[in-house]
Design an enzyme around this catalytic site. Structure first.
Site, PDB file in Angstrom:
ATOM      1  N   TYR A   1       0.837  -1.196   0.000  1.00 48.51           N
ATOM      2  CA  TYR A   1       0.000   0.000   0.000  1.00 48.51           C
ATOM      3  C   TYR A   1       0.874   1.250   0.000  1.00 48.51           C
ATOM      4  CZ  TYR A   1      -3.846  -3.138   1.382  1.00 48.51           C
ATOM      5  OH  TYR A   1      -4.773  -4.146   1.441  1.00 48.51           O
TER       6      TYR A   1
ATOM      7  N   SER B   1      -5.538 -13.993   1.604  1.00 49.66           N
ATOM      8  CA  SER B   1      -6.461 -13.053   0.963  1.00 49.66           C
ATOM      9  C   SER B   1      -6.676 -13.466  -0.483  1.00 49.66           C
ATOM     10  CB  SER B   1      -5.902 -11.625   1.020  1.00 49.66           C
ATOM     11  OG  SER B   1      -6.764 -10.710   0.370  1.00 49.66           O
TER      12      SER B   1
ATOM     13  N   ALA C   1     -18.089  -1.324  -1.628  1.00 51.42           N
ATOM     14  CA  ALA C   1     -17.767  -1.371  -3.059  1.00 51.42           C
ATOM     15  C   ALA C   1     -16.983  -0.133  -3.482  1.00 51.42           C
ATOM     16  CB  ALA C   1     -19.029  -1.539  -3.904  1.00 51.42           C
TER      17      ALA C   1
END
Length: 349
Positions: free
Chosen positions: A54, A159, A216
């Site tokens: 990130y 993940s 979302a």
């Protein structure tokens, strides 16, 4: 705030988890990011999720600074490994040949680098950010076992792994006597691809679901209107990554359905954000949902969704409104052989 156990483990995590994908060191300045973390702590959030990739490692640094001074034992800190990181300012293709994947070398080196950036001696949950098709699974699990036995990792998770990959990883973890406790998939009202296969597998194995993108990527807040440009400062205008990841969500047909969903939520006496979050955390086998924020008040508002109870007739109306916009194809859960192989809608997360 509730603190459920993560799967069948003894680890308790907060029902909402604060994550800093696409915000810290990207969309949000450090001072504002730290204010968001403070708001999360004030709201009772104890669990924080990040990843080395990130903002090319910068997000971990910001989170580490924001949590410095907090009692470490009161926090659950989770990070991830798989995607490449690279020297500051260098393009993606300048990452070295061993700077990605789940080899023993990359897993071990990445964990030590993450610990330095986070300013901690251990992470509570270390997650394989995708499945590595080029590294034997035994090598990956043995490397993770060494880190667990050294006290640098308390629990292991994954993940966006498929049900079969999760089953094989769990079997090896049992042999190596390490706690393989969680999966972190994308999951929300629109994206339900884990329901046919991944959820049943994790339920059978006693693994919890920590889900990302419950709103979302902001579409389920209702702020994106059909036929209108994206609001300035929104994720859809972020050229650093958010914009390209959201293109598939900004189709007028989908946004028209979301607009009807927003009306339905308001008629039920709640904002769409609360409806979407409450739906996600109330689903069977979902342990927690990860929220992000660019302003502290967003964190405070999101936590209010935990007070919402959704009636069965409202849930039926929600599914009727969304109709075939809901994605349930289990094959959309997959990890890339190459970055270009990522399925549409999954995002680089």
């Amino acid at each position: 705030m509730e603190y459920p156990r993560l799967g069948h483990s003894g680890l308790r995590v907060s029902r909402l988890i604060y994550g800093n994908w696409l915000t810290h060191a990207s969309q949000v300045e450090a001072e504002q990011a730290e204010a968001c973390v403070r708001a999360a702590l004030d709201a009772g959030i104890t669990t924080f999720d990040t990843a080395d990739t990130y903002a090319n490692t910068e997000a971990e640094k910001v989170l580490g600074r924001a949590l410095s001074g907090e009692r470490r034992e009161s926090l659950v800190i989770a990070t991830k490994v798989f995607w490449p990181t690279r020297p500051d300012g260098a393009p993606q293709d300048q990452a070295g040949p061993n700077d990605s994947g789940l080899s023993r070398k990359h897993v071990t080196e990445s964990l030590h680098a993450s610990l330095r950036r986070l300013g901690t001696d251990y992470v509570d949950l270390y997650q394989c950010h995708r499945y590595d098709h080029d590294t034997p699974l035994e090598e990956t699990m043995e490397a993770l076992a060494d880190l667990v036995h050294a006290g640098k990792v308390h629990y292991v998770g994954v993940s966006e792994w498929t049900a079969d990959q999760i089953r094989r990883g769990h079997a090896l973890a049992r042999e190596l006597r390490i706690p393989f406790v969680s999966n972190q998939p994308q999951y929300n009202l629109l994206w339900r691809v884990i329901e046919p296969e991944v959820v049943p597998a994790c339920e059978e194995l006693g693994m919890g679901q920590i889900v990302w993108s419950p709103l979302a990527q902001g579409v389920l807040t209702g702020k994106y209107a059909p036929g209108q440009p994206a609001p300035e400062g929104s994720r859809a205008t972020d050229s650093a990554g958010g914009q390209s990841m959201m293109e598939h969500l900004l189709k007028d047909e989908l946004l028209e359905r979301v607009a009807r969903l927003k009306t339905l939520a308001e008629e039920a006496g709640m904002p769409l954000t609360h409806l979407a979050l409450a739906w996600t955390v109330s689903r069977p086998t979902i342990t927690s949902a990860i929220i992000g924020a660019s302003r502290p008040e967003q964190v405070t508002d999101n936590v209010k969704a935990l007070e919402v109870t959704l009636e069965d007739d409202l849930l039926e109306q929600v599914d009727q409104v969304l109709g075939d916009a809901i994605k349930t194809d289990a094959t959309l859960t997959r990890s890339p052989h190459r970055m270009a192989d990522m399925p549409a809608g999954s995002g680089l997360r």
